[in-house]
Scaffold this motif. Sequence first.
Motif, PDB file in Angstrom:
ATOM      1  N   UNK A   1      29.731 -36.706 -82.682  1.00 55.05           N
ATOM      2  CA  UNK A   1      30.800 -36.960 -81.724  1.00 55.05           C
ATOM      3  C   UNK A   1      31.074 -35.768 -80.831  1.00 55.05           C
ATOM      4  N   UNK A   2      31.100 -34.575 -81.427  1.00 47.07           N
ATOM      5  CA  UNK A   2      31.357 -33.360 -80.649  1.00 47.07           C
ATOM      6  C   UNK A   2      30.237 -33.130 -79.638  1.00 47.07           C
ATOM      7  N   UNK A   3      29.000 -33.241 -80.094  1.00 48.44           N
ATOM      8  CA  UNK A   3      27.868 -32.991 -79.202  1.00 48.44           C
ATOM      9  C   UNK A   3      27.840 -33.988 -78.041  1.00 48.44           C
ATOM     10  N   UNK A   4      28.167 -35.256 -78.328  1.00 53.31           N
ATOM     11  CA  UNK A   4      28.156 -36.269 -77.273  1.00 53.31           C
ATOM     12  C   UNK A   4      29.208 -35.978 -76.211  1.00 53.31           C
ATOM     13  N   UNK A   5      30.362 -35.457 -76.629  1.00 54.71           N
ATOM     14  CA  UNK A   5      31.402 -35.107 -75.658  1.00 54.71           C
ATOM     15  C   UNK A   5      31.026 -33.839 -74.895  1.00 54.71           C
ATOM     16  N   UNK A   6      30.469 -32.871 -75.621  1.00 56.56           N
ATOM     17  CA  UNK A   6      30.201 -31.558 -75.029  1.00 56.56           C
ATOM     18  C   UNK A   6      28.995 -31.567 -74.095  1.00 56.56           C
ATOM     19  N   UNK A   7      28.052 -32.483 -74.313  1.00 54.65           N
ATOM     20  CA  UNK A   7      26.846 -32.505 -73.485  1.00 54.65           C
ATOM     21  C   UNK A   7      27.157 -32.936 -72.059  1.00 54.65           C
ATOM     22  N   UNK A   8      28.298 -33.572 -71.845  1.00 58.05           N
ATOM     23  CA  UNK A   8      28.711 -33.916 -70.491  1.00 58.05           C
ATOM     24  C   UNK A   8      29.038 -32.637 -69.709  1.00 58.05           C
ATOM     25  N   UNK A   9      28.949 -32.722 -68.414  1.00 54.51           N
ATOM     26  CA  UNK A   9      29.349 -31.585 -67.601  1.00 54.51           C
ATOM     27  C   UNK A   9      30.868 -31.465 -67.606  1.00 54.51           C
ATOM     28  N   UNK A  10      31.353 -30.229 -67.438  1.00 53.62           N
ATOM     29  CA  UNK A  10      32.796 -30.042 -67.330  1.00 53.62           C
ATOM     30  C   UNK A  10      33.330 -30.814 -66.123  1.00 53.62           C
ATOM     31  N   UNK A  11      34.505 -31.378 -66.273  1.00 54.21           N
ATOM     32  CA  UNK A  11      35.159 -32.075 -65.172  1.00 54.21           C
ATOM     33  C   UNK A  11      35.484 -31.068 -64.076  1.00 54.21           C
ATOM     34  N   UNK A  12      35.088 -31.379 -62.848  1.00 50.43           N
ATOM     35  CA  UNK A  12      35.253 -30.404 -61.759  1.00 50.43           C
ATOM     36  C   UNK A  12      36.135 -30.922 -60.630  1.00 50.43           C
ATOM     37  N   UNK A  13      36.739 -32.094 -60.812  1.00 50.76           N
ATOM     38  CA  UNK A  13      37.623 -32.655 -59.784  1.00 50.76           C
ATOM     39  C   UNK A  13      39.004 -32.874 -60.381  1.00 50.76           C
ATOM     40  N   UNK A  14      40.048 -32.931 -59.558  1.00 50.03           N
ATOM     41  CA  UNK A  14      41.400 -33.151 -60.079  1.00 50.03           C
ATOM     42  C   UNK A  14      41.509 -34.479 -60.826  1.00 50.03           C
ATOM     43  N   UNK A  15      42.356 -34.504 -61.836  1.00 45.86           N
ATOM     44  CA  UNK A  15      42.565 -35.698 -62.652  1.00 45.86           C
ATOM     45  C   UNK A  15      44.021 -36.124 -62.513  1.00 45.86           C
ATOM     46  N   UNK A  16      44.266 -37.421 -62.382  1.00 43.92           N
ATOM     47  CA  UNK A  16      45.634 -37.913 -62.224  1.00 43.92           C
ATOM     48  C   UNK A  16      45.909 -39.029 -63.221  1.00 43.92           C
ATOM     49  N   UNK A  17      47.166 -39.467 -63.261  1.00 43.23           N
ATOM     50  CA  UNK A  17      47.545 -40.535 -64.172  1.00 43.23           C
ATOM     51  C   UNK A  17      47.679 -40.042 -65.601  1.00 43.23           C
ATOM     52  N   UNK A  18      47.532 -40.944 -66.557  1.00 38.28           N
ATOM     53  CA  UNK A  18      47.586 -40.589 -67.972  1.00 38.28           C
ATOM     54  C   UNK A  18      46.498 -41.351 -68.709  1.00 38.28           C
TER      55      UNK A  18
END
Length: 220
Positions: free
Chosen positions: A56-73
């Motif tokens: 689970x950790x590896x699957x989440x971490x292998x994604x690129x870091x989020x680089x755009x603003x995030x809104x909502x919840x």
Amino acid sequence: MRYFPRLPVATILLTSGFLSACNTTTPAAVTATPAMTVATSGMTPSTSAFDRFKTGFDAAYVQRETTTPVSGSADYNGQVEVHTTASTTDPDNVVFGDVAMNVNFGGGANPISATVSNIEGRIAATDTKISGTLTHKVGSGINQIIVLPVAGTTRTNIGVQVEGALADPTGTLTGNARMVITGTAFGADAASFTGANSVAITDSTGANKKNAGGRFYADK
């Protein structure tokens, strides 16, 4: 404090900043837990739990870091790992708990609600289940979203403290627990968070009893 390979700089800085609020006397190394015998109660062998967390950790971490603003919840679910000795690779001295979070990216006071529950694993090579739930503390000062500009991008980081009483048959993690969770958003529109946690256990007098910690991940 434990260090894990290739954690984002922002997560490391968050962890460093929040540790003092979790426990100001955290030692550089964790004292090893003596061997004890505990009934297993038909639990799943923690080698499988160790593998499930890593997957689970590896699957989440292998994604690129989020680089755009995030809104909502958004709601997130995942796991924390807590190593009960200085080793970060020993499957016989690590427990795992379910983490559930709601993150309000709009900010404001206490933008993160979180719980850690169903903590179980192995302590001193014995299957162990720990009772108790850790819940975010409103107004703790450790409940925030930090948005950082990095080389023309926007990185989103979180920090939240959860607290509660734990009861461990071995006594290792029994006491009042404070866990600080810090992480960085990964994936499109913050699909996941990964990072670290640090745990301080105090006894009934408030004296420091145990320091532990590990990694965490949570997915939408």
